[in-house]
Design an enzyme around this catalytic site. Structure first.
Site, PDB file in Angstrom:
ATOM      1  CG  HIS A  62     -11.189  -8.061   5.856  1.00  0.00           C
ATOM      2  ND1 HIS A  62     -10.115  -8.537   6.568  1.00  0.00           N
ATOM      3  CD2 HIS A  62     -11.027  -8.500   4.587  1.00  0.00           C
ATOM      4  CE1 HIS A  62      -9.344  -9.247   5.761  1.00  0.00           C
ATOM      5  NE2 HIS A  62      -9.875  -9.237   4.562  1.00  0.00           N
TER       6      HIS A  62
ATOM      7  CD  GLU B  55      -1.666  -2.433   1.420  1.00  0.00           C
ATOM      8  OE1 GLU B  55      -2.430  -3.365   1.127  1.00  0.00           O
ATOM      9  OE2 GLU B  55      -0.547  -2.608   1.976  1.00  0.00           O
TER      10      GLU B  55
END
Length: 325
Positions: free
Chosen positions: A129, A60
């Site tokens: 998540h 990321e």
């Protein structure tokens, strides 16, 4: 016009942008070949080619750092964090470079970067998540934060983000990715950034929500009407900048405000909304502005998630208390 889910509307916005502007690039983890973990980018690589829609390494920080270089070179990168909970390795790039580059270079370089990330609970997923950390990004000067609640708004807001000069964190409520269908124009249109929307008028209390919580607020509004309570629901849409005018006008009309989010309650967007209500409508208030949100804990694993998330019943209960204060 076509009937679209939010997934389809976002896909269509990216498709329109790739066709209109040769500088737009779309990339991230599994974005190209697979079309993303939620298939939001499905078919875009086949249509526009692997040089404009492509997969990235699972890194990321590298995804976001490369977007800084591309933006400085005149491109418009749209990068995807597979889940918002995976975005933290990129936080240094976001706060140190993405947000500051325009100021650092005295506007020589703009950062027209859009960072997309699914966020929030509701799909019974695993750790990292399901969290809602939008307040982290709203606190960074130089970055705009958008969260749609409908397919129409998702496309219009994303197209506005893609046609601006500022970096945008675009958070997508995954619980309603496919839960709502709506007529959406297939061509180009924009929804102004920084503009909230009154999605249900009322006179007794203002409920401010965003993302998946707007549906819950509207359900609470319907149930409250059976009891003679009139709830005005405001869809925030833009987390930063906030639409102080629309929110202030609504709270001055109703005299009460309840801010709703699924993020941890403390130091949240809801906290900022409570402060806004006091500043904009103090002399009109009939009850203390209140916020509800998740507990100040990590969001539980799937079997316990329903205890954490906010439903219409909780919104109705809190609204009743404020109206009878």
């Amino acid at each position: 016009m076509s009937v679209m889910t939010m997934v389809q509307a976002i896909n269509n916005a990216l498709d329109v942008s790739l066709q209109r502007d040769d500088t737009v690039l779309v990339y991230g983890e599994d974005v190209g070949t697979e079309g993303g973990v939620f298939r939001v980018t499905e078919g875009l690589q086949k249509k526009h080619g692997s040089d404009r829609v492509f997969d990235s390494p699972l890194a990321e920080s590298g995804i976001t750092g490369s977007a800084v270089g591309l933006a400085a070179a005149g491109m418009r990168p749209v990068v995807e964090m597979q889940f918002s909970g995976f975005s933290y390795p990129a936080f240094n790039q976001i706060i140190s470079h993405v947000s500051r580059m325009r100021n650092r270079t005295r506007v020589r370089f703009s950062m027209p970067i859009v960072i997309r990330m699914p966020y929030g609970g509701g799909i019974n997923a695993l750790e990292h998540h399901s969290e809602s950390m939008e307040a982290l990004y709203a606190h960074i000067p130089g970055i705009k934060g958008l969260i749609p609640s409908t397919p129409y708004d998702a496309k219009g807001l994303l197209l506005s983000a893609l046609n601006g000069k500022d970096p945008v964190i675009f958070m997508e409520p995954k619980k309603i990715y496919r839960a709502i269908k709506q007529e959406v124009p297939e061509d180009f249109y924009q929804i102004p950034v920084g503009k909230a929307k009154v999605v249900g008028e009322g006179s007794d209390i203002t409920v401010v929500a965003y993302g998946a919580m707007v549906r819950e607020a509207l359900r609470a509004r319907s149930e409250a009407a059976k009891q003679g309570i009139s709830i005005e629901v405001v869809d925030l849409r833009s987390i930063y900048p906030l639409d102080r005018d629309t929110l202030g006008k609504s709270v001055r009309k109703t005299g009460r405000m309840l801010a709703v989010s699924e993020a941890p309650r403390s130091f949240s967007v809801g906290s900022e909304l409570v402060n806004l209500a006091v500043e904009e409508a103090f002399l009109y208030l009939e009850a203390p502005p209140t916020r509800i949100g998740g507990f100040d804990t990590i969001i539980p694993y799937p079997q316990g998630e329903h205890h954490y998330r906010i439903g219409w019943e909780r919104i109705l209960y809190e609204a009743e208390g404020l109206v009878s204060y």
